[in-house]
Design an enzyme around this catalytic site. Structure first.
Site, PDB file in Angstrom:
ATOM      1  N   PRO A   2       0.880  -1.108   0.023  1.00  0.00           N
ATOM      2  CA  PRO A   2       0.014   0.166  -0.158  1.00  0.00           C
ATOM      3  C   PRO A   2       0.909   1.349  -0.005  1.00  0.00           C
ATOM      4  O   PRO A   2       1.860   1.462   0.794  1.00  0.00           O
ATOM      5  CB  PRO A   2      -0.805  -0.245   1.288  1.00  0.00           C
ATOM      6  CG  PRO A   2       0.191  -0.892   2.203  1.00  0.00           C
ATOM      7  CD  PRO A   2       1.282  -1.482   1.470  1.00  0.00           C
ATOM      8  N   GLU A   3       0.437   2.162  -0.910  1.00  0.00           N
ATOM      9  CA  GLU A   3       0.673   3.556  -0.852  1.00  0.00           C
ATOM     10  C   GLU A   3      -0.780   4.172  -0.313  1.00  0.00           C
ATOM     11  O   GLU A   3      -1.669   3.740  -0.053  1.00  0.00           O
ATOM     12  CB  GLU A   3       1.397   4.153  -2.025  1.00  0.00           C
ATOM     13  CG  GLU A   3       2.668   3.355  -2.494  1.00  0.00           C
ATOM     14  CD  GLU A   3       3.291   3.727  -3.696  1.00  0.00           C
ATOM     15  OE1 GLU A   3       3.266   5.036  -4.051  1.00  0.00           O
ATOM     16  OE2 GLU A   3       3.676   3.292  -4.491  1.00  0.00           O
TER      17      GLU A   3
END
Length: 264
Positions: A2-3
């Site tokens: 995840p960003e």
DNA sequence: ATAGGCGCCTGTAAGC
DNA sequence: TGCTTACAGGCGCCTA
């Protein structure tokens, strides 16, 4: 996984499932990674916020569950081969899936982030007016680091990771290897705009699921932003603007992708 | 100040 | 086929 976009998509999916419900129990077998979780039992989830790549679950009684998903963490509605934590809530269970175990949980007094040093040091949110062209220009001017390293620095701006860093640089037409102090004011403005645009579009697409398909939304479906990636993971493929083959290099030990013609 | 390397973890894909 | 190596969306720490 995840960003910022994937974390935000996760947050939005969790809100209707979790907010207003009481945590009955939080099960795991790793007190070093998932800290203070016994403090969550019996408390109601009052809100879910996001700061950079951190998820912040406000709990009744003045506590907070802080979650960082690392590289491979995510929430699912059912158990998986890599379920590391089970959150039992009234009427629902959430399964925290994290093959690489780089994610972390902390339950702390609300706002007391002494155990989460990075959270204390985070720079502005990308959509906050504080992340302005002047601000970014000043931060870039003060360093000789490659501009990509500056964008990945969470104390400069919160939430940009390897994918969206490359994409923002492509949109701003700035080569990732360029030294911070050589970035012009105009380019700093283009970078602010590029970061915001790419994050916004990725959120709208439900995040990016790459070739390994490891990122899934909470309901198990994939995110679609990868179809719009211009350079990330496309070494050797033609630049979507000019057709020149995309190059891959290494910055700070991580792959960086750019068009040698469009990005100077 | 900054680059480079390693460590934390595990899975998958590519190369021989 | 089987084994080895490289690499992966993050981040912290160490050394030079």
């Amino acid at each position: 996984m995840p960003e910022l976009p994937e974390v935000e998509v996760t947050r939005r999916a969790l809100i209707p499932l979790v907010v207003g419900r009481r945590v009955q129990a939080l099960h795991h077998r790793d007190p070093a990674r998932y800290r203070g979780t016994e403090l969550a039992a019996g408390r109601r989830v009052e809100a879910i916020r996001r700061r950079g790549k951190f998820l912040l679950f406000a709990l009744s009684g003045g506590f907070e569950l802080v979650v960082h998903l690392g590289m491979s963490g995510g929430f699912r509605l059912g158990p998986t081969a890599h379920t590391r934590v089970v959150l039992e809530l009234e009427g629902v269970a959430l399964y925290y899936h994290d093959p690489r175990r780089l994610g972390r949980f902390w339950v702390v007094p609300a706002g007391d982030y002494r155990e989460v040093p990075l959270l204390l040091r985070l720079g502005p949110e990308p959509f906050d007016p504080a992340f302005s062209p002047d601000y970014l220009f000043a931060r870039l001017r003060a360093t000789r680091r490659p501009v990509k390293a500056v964008l990945l620095d969470q104390t400069v701006v919160a939430g940009v990771g390897n994918i969206y860093g490359d994409e923002a640089l492509f949109r701003a037409r700035v080569r990732p290897t360029r030294r911070g102090h050589r970035v012009t004011r105009r380019e700093a403005g283009a970078l602010v705009e590029g970061v915001r645009a790419v994050l916004e579009e990725a959120i709208a697409a439900g995040g990016s699921t790459l070739r390994d398909r490891s990122y899934r939304r909470v309901d198990g479906t994939i995110g679609y932003f990868q179809v719009q990636l211009s350079v990330y993971g496309r070494a050797g493929e033609p630049c979507p603007v000019c057709g020149t083959p995309i190059r891959r290099t290494v910055i700070q030990g991580r792959s960086a992708h750019y068009c040698p013609r469009c990005q100077r």
